[in-house]
Design an enzyme around this catalytic site. Sequence first.
Site, PDB file in Angstrom:
ATOM      1  N   PRO A  51       0.828  -1.222   0.000  1.00 28.65           N
ATOM      2  CA  PRO A  51       0.000   0.000   0.000  1.00 28.65           C
ATOM      3  C   PRO A  51       0.850   1.254   0.000  1.00 28.65           C
ATOM      4  O   PRO A  51       0.789   2.053   0.918  1.00 28.65           O
ATOM      5  CB  PRO A  51      -0.817  -0.153   1.282  1.00 28.65           C
ATOM      6  CG  PRO A  51       0.029  -0.980   2.188  1.00 28.65           C
ATOM      7  CD  PRO A  51       0.840  -1.886   1.297  1.00 28.65           C
ATOM      8  N   CYS A  52       1.643   1.419  -1.018  1.00 25.10           N
ATOM      9  CA  CYS A  52       2.506   2.597  -1.089  1.00 25.10           C
ATOM     10  C   CYS A  52       1.661   3.871  -1.113  1.00 25.10           C
ATOM     11  O   CYS A  52       2.121   4.935  -0.767  1.00 25.10           O
ATOM     12  CB  CYS A  52       3.391   2.504  -2.315  1.00 25.10           C
ATOM     13  SG  CYS A  52       2.542   1.924  -3.778  1.00 25.10           S
TER      14      CYS A  52
END
Length: 100
Positions: A51-52
Amino acid sequence: MGFSCKVYDLCRRIPKGKVTTYKIIAGKLGTKAYRAVGNALHRNPCAPQVPCHRVVGSDGRLVGFAHGIKMKKALLQKEGIEIIGYKVAGMEKVLFRFRA
DNA sequence: CGCAGTCTAGCAC
DNA sequence: GTGCTAGACTGCG
């Protein structure tokens, strides 16, 4: 890849509906190269591998994103996070500092 | 508002 | 294989 690996791990630790900052991640890694953190995320996991998009700037502002700030904004909103313009609304409430 | 500091990843030689 | 450049940041001037 030790650095990036740690970055990914921290990103994966971010619960849904929460966000973190490059500063926190870099601090957790014991470094001050906030740029390196973003760079590692930008080059490696451009895919939803991690989940950058849950990683924001120091002030909750949506800084760069491989897929575009728009994508990041949309994703965060999907997570249940309110986004005003290009900043996280009440990011302090959704800010995850890896306290556990 | 503009410049410098810090680290990794990627590209070039 | 080694070296240089660029980059999703932040803090200070």
